[in-house]
Design a protein around this motif. Structure first.
Motif, PDB file in Angstrom:
ATOM      1  N   ARG A   2      20.679  25.953  40.263  1.00  0.00           N
ATOM      2  CA  ARG A   2      22.014  26.140  39.674  1.00  0.00           C
ATOM      3  C   ARG A   2      22.710  27.366  40.253  1.00  0.00           C
ATOM      4  NH1 ARG A   2      19.036  24.662  35.178  1.00  0.00           N
ATOM      5  NH2 ARG A   2      18.871  26.831  34.467  1.00  0.00           N
TER       6      ARG A   2
ATOM      7  N   PRO B 187      14.768  24.999  38.654  1.00  0.00           N
ATOM      8  CA  PRO B 187      16.106  24.499  38.286  1.00  0.00           C
ATOM      9  C   PRO B 187      17.140  25.611  38.148  1.00  0.00           C
ATOM     10  CG  PRO B 187      14.440  23.300  37.072  1.00  0.00           C
ATOM     11  CD  PRO B 187      13.728  24.445  37.761  1.00  0.00           C
ATOM     12  N   GLY B 188      16.753  26.768  37.646  1.00  0.00           N
ATOM     13  CA  GLY B 188      17.680  27.897  37.548  1.00  0.00           C
ATOM     14  C   GLY B 188      18.098  28.408  38.911  1.00  0.00           C
TER      15      GLY B 188
ATOM     16  N   ALA C  18      24.005  18.703  38.606  1.00  0.00           N
ATOM     17  CA  ALA C  18      22.842  19.144  39.383  1.00  0.00           C
ATOM     18  C   ALA C  18      21.695  19.528  38.462  1.00  0.00           C
ATOM     19  CB  ALA C  18      23.227  20.316  40.277  1.00  0.00           C
ATOM     20  N   SER C  19      22.004  20.194  37.374  1.00  0.00           N
ATOM     21  CA  SER C  19      20.971  20.629  36.443  1.00  0.00           C
ATOM     22  C   SER C  19      20.189  19.438  35.895  1.00  0.00           C
ATOM     23  CB  SER C  19      21.599  21.417  35.301  1.00  0.00           C
ATOM     24  OG  SER C  19      20.600  21.937  34.458  1.00  0.00           O
TER      25      SER C  19
ATOM     26  N   THR D 120      32.609  24.007  39.542  1.00  0.00           N
ATOM     27  CA  THR D 120      31.355  24.622  39.117  1.00  0.00           C
ATOM     28  C   THR D 120      30.810  24.058  37.814  1.00  0.00           C
ATOM     29  OG1 THR D 120      31.874  26.652  40.299  1.00  0.00           O
ATOM     30  CG2 THR D 120      30.193  26.795  38.591  1.00  0.00           C
ATOM     31  N   GLU D 121      31.611  23.997  36.784  1.00  0.00           N
ATOM     32  CA  GLU D 121      31.112  23.575  35.471  1.00  0.00           C
ATOM     33  C   GLU D 121      30.537  22.155  35.511  1.00  0.00           C
ATOM     34  OE1 GLU D 121      32.498  23.922  30.821  1.00  0.00           O
ATOM     35  OE2 GLU D 121      34.016  24.005  32.386  1.00  0.00           O
TER      36      GLU D 121
ATOM     37  N   THR E 166      16.322  19.062  36.976  1.00  0.00           N
ATOM     38  CA  THR E 166      15.362  19.141  35.877  1.00  0.00           C
ATOM     39  C   THR E 166      14.569  17.850  35.766  1.00  0.00           C
ATOM     40  OG1 THR E 166      16.741  20.727  34.707  1.00  0.00           O
ATOM     41  CG2 THR E 166      15.110  19.539  33.389  1.00  0.00           C
TER      42      THR E 166
ATOM     43  N   LEU F 170      23.901  26.541  43.763  1.00  0.00           N
ATOM     44  CA  LEU F 170      25.073  25.673  43.700  1.00  0.00           C
ATOM     45  C   LEU F 170      26.330  26.475  43.363  1.00  0.00           C
ATOM     46  CD1 LEU F 170      26.429  22.849  43.590  1.00  0.00           C
ATOM     47  CD2 LEU F 170      25.767  22.785  41.185  1.00  0.00           C
ATOM     48  N   ARG F 171      26.257  27.333  42.361  1.00  0.00           N
ATOM     49  CA  ARG F 171      27.418  28.156  41.991  1.00  0.00           C
ATOM     50  C   ARG F 171      27.885  28.992  43.179  1.00  0.00           C
ATOM     51  NH1 ARG F 171      24.455  28.886  37.162  1.00  0.00           N
ATOM     52  NH2 ARG F 171      23.618  30.858  37.948  1.00  0.00           N
TER      53      ARG F 171
ATOM     54  N   GLU G  78      27.506  21.904  38.077  1.00  0.00           N
ATOM     55  CA  GLU G  78      26.296  22.537  37.559  1.00  0.00           C
ATOM     56  C   GLU G  78      25.616  21.647  36.519  1.00  0.00           C
ATOM     57  OE1 GLU G  78      24.766  26.808  35.801  1.00  0.00           O
ATOM     58  OE2 GLU G  78      26.887  26.559  36.271  1.00  0.00           O
ATOM     59  N   LEU G  79      26.388  21.023  35.647  1.00  0.00           N
ATOM     60  CA  LEU G  79      25.819  20.093  34.680  1.00  0.00           C
ATOM     61  C   LEU G  79      25.107  18.949  35.401  1.00  0.00           C
ATOM     62  CD1 LEU G  79      25.539  18.840  31.770  1.00  0.00           C
ATOM     63  CD2 LEU G  79      27.671  17.649  32.291  1.00  0.00           C
TER      64      LEU G  79
END
Length: 156
Positions: free
Chosen positions: A27, A23-24, A50-51, A43-44, A55, A30-31, A47-48
């Protein structure tokens, strides 16, 4: 006369193993994709979203899974996560109810319904053996200042 440049649509797919570091990696990928395509304002929220999806795939499937990031036009991206588990969770079956106050699970996917512009899920059948499962997707749109902060109210 000024010339206009039209960027072709793009798609990236990242295959992820059953590894707690995956998962890291998703992220970070993606960024990077958003930055190189000039969509850092997403991004913010992206990222939420996708995370939570990645996960969820890591925790609830036993096989590999993948993250797909696609240009959806006009400062919009579509994020999809495929995994081998065929069960589509409740928020993606159009019943996005808030989890109980003391619930230990269900908050992450509920957040997805709050911050995504739109979302959905569908079963994946056929193809190669072991390649069934499901695809969960969300869309994220730019200009968060026009929507009152970080997220967007999801509609389906």
């Amino acid at each position: 006369m000024p010339t206009a440049t039209v960027a072709p649509p793009w798609t990236y797919t990242l295959q992820l193993p059953q590894d707690p570091r995956a998962p890291g990696v998703a992220r970070a990928t993606l960024r990077h994709v958003l930055r190189v395509h000039g969509m850092s304002e997403l991004t913010e929220t992206a990222e939420l979203l996708a995370s939570e999806l990645v996960t969820n795939a890591y925790r609830h499937s036993s096989g590999p899974y993948s993250l797909r990031i696609r240009d959806a036009g006009r400062s919009r991206i579509r994020i999809g996560v495929w995994d081998t588990e065929p069960h589509i969770p409740a928020p993606f079956q159009w019943s996005a109810q808030a989890p109980q106050e003391l619930a230990e699970r269900g908050r992450g996917l509920y957040l997805v319904t709050l911050y995504a512009e739109s979302w959905g899920g569908y079963p994946m059948r056929g193809g190669l053996p072991g390649r069934g499962g499901k695809m969960l997707w969300v869309e994220c749109v730019g200009k968060p200042e026009d929507h009152g902060g970080l997220g967007f109210r999801g509609t389906s």
